[in-house]
Design a protein around this motif. Sequence first.
Motif, PDB file in Angstrom:
ATOM      1  N   UNK A 314      -1.111 -10.142   3.439  1.00  0.00           N
ATOM      2  CA  UNK A 314      -1.612  -9.164   2.481  1.00  0.00           C
ATOM      3  C   UNK A 314      -2.073  -7.898   3.195  1.00  0.00           C
ATOM      4  N   UNK A 315      -2.704  -8.075   4.354  1.00  0.00           N
ATOM      5  CA  UNK A 315      -3.137  -6.895   5.114  1.00  0.00           C
ATOM      6  C   UNK A 315      -1.926  -6.075   5.539  1.00  0.00           C
ATOM      7  N   UNK A 316      -0.871  -6.781   5.971  1.00  0.00           N
ATOM      8  CA  UNK A 316       0.351  -6.073   6.367  1.00  0.00           C
ATOM      9  C   UNK A 316       0.987  -5.374   5.177  1.00  0.00           C
ATOM     10  N   UNK A 317       0.995  -6.058   4.026  1.00  0.00           N
ATOM     11  CA  UNK A 317       1.596  -5.440   2.844  1.00  0.00           C
ATOM     12  C   UNK A 317       0.850  -4.168   2.463  1.00  0.00           C
ATOM     13  N   UNK A 318      -0.474  -4.251   2.536  1.00  0.00           N
ATOM     14  CA  UNK A 318      -1.274  -3.066   2.197  1.00  0.00           C
ATOM     15  C   UNK A 318      -0.944  -1.930   3.158  1.00  0.00           C
ATOM     16  N   UNK A 319      -0.775  -2.269   4.446  1.00  0.00           N
ATOM     17  CA  UNK A 319      -0.437  -1.230   5.420  1.00  0.00           C
ATOM     18  C   UNK A 319       0.917  -0.616   5.076  1.00  0.00           C
ATOM     19  N   UNK A 320       1.877  -1.477   4.697  1.00  0.00           N
ATOM     20  CA  UNK A 320       3.198  -0.980   4.336  1.00  0.00           C
ATOM     21  C   UNK A 320       3.127  -0.070   3.130  1.00  0.00           C
ATOM     22  N   UNK A 321       2.348  -0.455   2.125  1.00  0.00           N
ATOM     23  CA  UNK A 321       2.193   0.378   0.937  1.00  0.00           C
ATOM     24  C   UNK A 321       1.567   1.719   1.313  1.00  0.00           C
ATOM     25  N   UNK A 322       0.569   1.667   2.176  1.00  0.00           N
ATOM     26  CA  UNK A 322      -0.076   2.912   2.610  1.00  0.00           C
ATOM     27  C   UNK A 322       0.946   3.825   3.247  1.00  0.00           C
ATOM     28  N   UNK A 323       1.796   3.231   4.083  1.00  0.00           N
ATOM     29  CA  UNK A 323       2.797   4.036   4.776  1.00  0.00           C
ATOM     30  C   UNK A 323       3.680   4.758   3.771  1.00  0.00           C
ATOM     31  N   UNK A 324       4.034   4.083   2.683  1.00  0.00           N
ATOM     32  CA  UNK A 324       4.913   4.697   1.694  1.00  0.00           C
ATOM     33  C   UNK A 324       4.142   5.582   0.722  1.00  0.00           C
ATOM     34  N   UNK A 325       2.832   5.679   0.942  1.00  0.00           N
ATOM     35  CA  UNK A 325       2.043   6.570   0.111  1.00  0.00           C
ATOM     36  C   UNK A 325       1.487   5.929  -1.137  1.00  0.00           C
ATOM     37  N   UNK A 326       1.575   4.617  -1.234  1.00  0.00           N
ATOM     38  CA  UNK A 326       1.038   3.944  -2.413  1.00  0.00           C
ATOM     39  C   UNK A 326      -0.096   3.010  -2.065  1.00  0.00           C
ATOM     40  N   UNK A 327      -0.745   3.242  -0.947  1.00  0.00           N
ATOM     41  CA  UNK A 327      -1.803   2.337  -0.516  1.00  0.00           C
ATOM     42  C   UNK A 327      -3.086   2.602  -1.265  1.00  0.00           C
ATOM     43  N   UNK A 328      -4.158   2.050  -0.687  1.00  0.00           N
ATOM     44  CA  UNK A 328      -5.471   2.246  -1.272  1.00  0.00           C
ATOM     45  C   UNK A 328      -5.787   3.740  -1.243  1.00  0.00           C
ATOM     46  N   UNK A 329      -6.111   4.341  -2.396  1.00  0.00           N
ATOM     47  CA  UNK A 329      -6.313   5.780  -2.428  1.00  0.00           C
ATOM     48  C   UNK A 329      -7.646   6.177  -1.803  1.00  0.00           C
ATOM     49  N   UNK A 330      -7.782   7.421  -1.330  1.00  0.00           N
ATOM     50  CA  UNK A 330      -9.064   7.907  -0.851  1.00  0.00           C
ATOM     51  C   UNK A 330     -10.082   7.838  -1.983  1.00  0.00           C
ATOM     52  N   UNK A 331     -11.352   7.724  -1.749  1.00  0.00           N
ATOM     53  CA  UNK A 331     -12.014   7.875  -0.461  1.00  0.00           C
ATOM     54  C   UNK A 331     -12.056   6.602   0.379  1.00  0.00           C
ATOM     55  N   UNK A 332     -11.514   5.485  -0.133  1.00  0.00           N
ATOM     56  CA  UNK A 332     -11.553   4.260   0.674  1.00  0.00           C
ATOM     57  C   UNK A 332     -10.687   4.439   1.903  1.00  0.00           C
ATOM     58  N   UNK A 333     -11.218   4.131   3.061  1.00  0.00           N
ATOM     59  CA  UNK A 333     -10.387   4.086   4.249  1.00  0.00           C
ATOM     60  C   UNK A 333      -9.939   2.650   4.428  1.00  0.00           C
ATOM     61  N   UNK A 334      -8.654   2.436   4.665  1.00  0.00           N
ATOM     62  CA  UNK A 334      -8.219   1.119   5.119  1.00  0.00           C
ATOM     63  C   UNK A 334      -7.489   1.341   6.415  1.00  0.00           C
ATOM     64  N   UNK A 335      -7.326   0.260   7.150  1.00  0.00           N
ATOM     65  CA  UNK A 335      -6.600   0.408   8.414  1.00  0.00           C
ATOM     66  C   UNK A 335      -5.186   0.888   8.146  1.00  0.00           C
ATOM     67  N   UNK A 336      -4.652   0.442   7.024  1.00  0.00           N
ATOM     68  CA  UNK A 336      -3.307   0.874   6.656  1.00  0.00           C
ATOM     69  C   UNK A 336      -3.231   2.373   6.450  1.00  0.00           C
ATOM     70  N   UNK A 337      -4.164   2.952   5.678  1.00  0.00           N
ATOM     71  CA  UNK A 337      -4.000   4.390   5.449  1.00  0.00           C
ATOM     72  C   UNK A 337      -4.476   5.246   6.622  1.00  0.00           C
ATOM     73  N   UNK A 338      -5.375   4.739   7.448  1.00  0.00           N
ATOM     74  CA  UNK A 338      -5.696   5.471   8.684  1.00  0.00           C
ATOM     75  C   UNK A 338      -4.439   5.555   9.544  1.00  0.00           C
ATOM     76  N   UNK A 339      -3.741   4.414   9.642  1.00  0.00           N
ATOM     77  CA  UNK A 339      -2.526   4.361  10.459  1.00  0.00           C
ATOM     78  C   UNK A 339      -1.456   5.289   9.899  1.00  0.00           C
ATOM     79  N   UNK A 340      -1.269   5.248   8.573  1.00  0.00           N
ATOM     80  CA  UNK A 340      -0.161   6.039   8.050  1.00  0.00           C
ATOM     81  C   UNK A 340      -0.518   7.527   8.051  1.00  0.00           C
ATOM     82  N   UNK A 341      -1.796   7.866   7.940  1.00  0.00           N
ATOM     83  CA  UNK A 341      -2.162   9.282   8.100  1.00  0.00           C
ATOM     84  C   UNK A 341      -1.952   9.705   9.542  1.00  0.00           C
TER      85      UNK A 341
END
Lengths: 385, 331, 319
Positions: A314-341
Amino acid sequence: MTPQASYQSEAQPLDAPLAPQKSRWEEFWLLFKRNRLAVAGMVIFALFFITAIGGLLLTSGVDPVLDPSLVRLQEKMQPPLTQPNLDSLSPGQAPYLGTYLLGTDELGRDVFARMLQGAWVSLTVGFVAVGISVLIGIFLGGIAGYYGQNHIRLDHLLLTGTLIGGAVMIAVGRITWGSGLLVFGSAYLLFLFFQSQRQIESLPPSIQIRTFTIDTLIMRLVDIMLCFPTFFLILTVVALLPASIYNIMVVIGLTSWMGTTRFVRAEFLSLREQDFVAAARALGVGDLRIIFRHMMPNAVAPVLVSATIGIASAILTEAGLSFLGFGVPPPHATWGNILSDGQNYIFDAPWLTFIPGIAILIVVLAFNLFGEGLREVLNPKLRER
Amino acid sequence: MNKNILLSVDDLKVYFRGADGRASKAVDGVSYDIRREETVCLVGESGCGKTVSALSILGLIPQPPGEIVGGRILFDGRDLLPLTDEEMQRIRGNRVAMVFQEPLTSLNPVFKIGDQIAESIRIHRKIDADAQRQRCIQLLEDVGIASAEERLNAYPHQLSGGQRQRVMIAMALSCNPELVIADEPTTALDVTVQAQILKLFKVLQQKHNMAVLYITHDLGVVSAVADRVYVMYAGIIVEQGQTAQIFREPQHPYTRGLLSSLPTRSKRGQRLYSIAGSVPDPAHKPVGCPFHPRCPHAVQTCRERFPKMCDYGKGHLARCPVLYTNRNETA
Amino acid sequence: MISFIGRSIVQKTVTLFFVSVVSFLIIYLAPGKPSQIDPMNPKFTPEMVERFRKQFHLDEPLHVQYLLFYRDLFTGRTVSWKDNQPVLGKIWDRFLNSLPLFIVGTILTWTLSFPVGIRSAIFRGSTFDRGSTFVAYFLISIPGFFFAYLLIILVVTQLHVPVIGMQTFGLGDTSPVHMVMDRIWHLVIPSVLGATGGIAVLSRYVRGQMLEVEGQDYVRTARAKGLPSEEVHYRHALRNALLPFVTMFGLILPGLIGGSVIIESIFSWPGMGRMAYEAILARDYPIILTVNFLSAVLVLIGTFVSDVLYMAVDPRIRL
């Protein structure tokens, strides 16, 4: 001496040497600790847990100790361990630790604080998603395994149709017809609930026709779900729904329960045939008690294993979604969206990519190793003979 | 050394490393001889080390966790333990063959039985495919399988339990081995089939002049097939002798216990005897005589000192000094 | 046999029907409008929105829309909402682009995972086993796009080979050798990336199967016959361990469509996955639904093929 007593004394071993009794826990630990990778996984798992909770405490609230969303444009993209230039910062902007432990990002936010906050969010995404899928899996798998052989009668189907039809009619605005159907359906439901078996048998035989088994119903449902390409489905749904952290958790959970259902069912089917269940049933123990006291403890181990590995994915899936721009939206930081930013600045500020990337790698690896270690200990087939 | 002795196991010790690092002493100093064309039975409760000692003869102990700690296994005068894997392969199936307990799981489900039998012939004998096939048919007929030629193409799951065990036996006999080790070959079978298989063993043994090491927990089987008997308990031999000696004058309390737990007609209506307690965990064996906690004759020395073998004459030995001295004193 | 095939076909058709209903409902009941008819979008006048609604039957009740959509799909008349191109033609073009990635990836996966898995099972606990176990977990655990960036950095900075896209632009008139090499380089990196996860999972699975089989009685029997250990491992054990993998041949099929959204996005590879992603971004419902439907068809065909193959290889199963 009564015959009973003499029988008992005969059955008593004199002073037979018994192997020192180890509790299940001790035995488990003994086997588990031989797998050093799994132990390392468990330690990291625990550290991650503590970090996530610590991160939640440190980064939330009105005036957090470490503010993950504090923008300092004058200090953007500082590499890790840079001392802040205190002259350019207002007093409230200085990092708490006196240094940017993990550097700053393109807006000058403290990566350390963001990683701490992200740990908690990533952990929540993993746990909630897996929690949902495990609950659905146990529920459906348990029903299919335990009650699976029961047939669904035609009146059950009609009843379901009536209730759904009523609800739909009310939804499209035909209130009278809809509520009529709903009332009729509920009345029949109550009738089924409170009447004895004999009275139900007195219903016209045509609506007592047995259609298919509960097992068939649930397993076909699993088949249907397995037809969807999982990541594509998650992506579609997340993209169509409004961006929100809860949607992501729920969608990941709702699309990953099939595996759990399948093996809880298999486990229950085999447990049902075991003698201790037959014995419990012969003693008149109720269904619910058999399920929860006798069968569940035996089925829970493999569920735990798959849950551990499920959190990792699930953590990997969230990271993948973040990469494609559909991850957890700001202001929440997740490791996935930090990485994809961060990957936009991969040559200028590599730490923005490497820190979250390596963090995800280590945590997911730890979950996987821990889960596999558990599996190996719990599955006697895989143990060394 | 006696030329007539085919196999001599001498002070064999096989330990298994447990999860906690403790050695579990499955076989702890076992010695036995098998003469040519003789049937020897190894008897004991499950978990006493019978199978492990048999598997070590063929070098089939999984290592790790198993480990042969000491002893020698002399086959035809040659020690098998130091042999390389290739040298062992020339002996396995060729000069020493084995029949296992579960014929269903011991046959490979995805190969035809003809191929499985022909396999060991192909490896150990340089003969062409046609001759192999003839030999297979011959073997299947020998072990009493009807329409052998058609059966060559059957898969194991298409045969009955008894037929499968016959196939296993045919497989073992395929290279005319000097020794066949049969590890509880009838335990998984119905009683009627059991009797047929035992009879088959007798017939084949005479026809092929081979020695048989027969491992079983069933004293009924022992009395039917054995020339000599070794009784094992907790990894050691506790009594050995001719079959008649063991059955008429058992000397070790364990052997006596085993025999009196057999149902016989004279004991009708009485409660069946059972030995109290159970076989000790091989990782936590009691000090002294391993049987003392269950022994009705145990005295202080039994708890302290490992018992020696006592000679009752004519090859009858038992590992119980207490009963030995008692008997000599009364005599 | 015939009855088995008949039953499967009926069952799978029913499953497919429900899949089509569920995917239709998911898409159409989700909040928001397709971007072409979004009244919020200033580019579209109300008249245009109205025309689009008519054209896409969006004014009809849901079940009529469902029937219309699948009628169009089966008669091949479905068009993309975005550019009015026939959907099946678009998918076919993109499919041809994805195919080489898929083939190279699959070949890599299957040729690498078996030797690795078998070897680690046979030499259980050896350095090779522990090493490959760790590498496998590493590959399973690393976020795909992070790994992709690491590889790109490595290849681009160390080998100076451009890898984004299907080929380097502006290579108009170089030697054929150079052209071919360029295509191969562009193909290899994404394929390798696409295969890593598969290799890791499959090799672990092979290892597990092999270990399970190695513990079976018949393997001991084979050793007791005096067979050399290679024959024991590669004939008696492997033959049994391979049985479940025959079924996986069938399950490769769905990979054809699902493609890899992430990898194709990173490498700007104009394949199926990327098309699906773009369709999602544009809320191009016909494409999303068609891709979903085709992928369900492939899954069902795949499971069917698996069942039939399994019957063919396992003598114990006869219908």
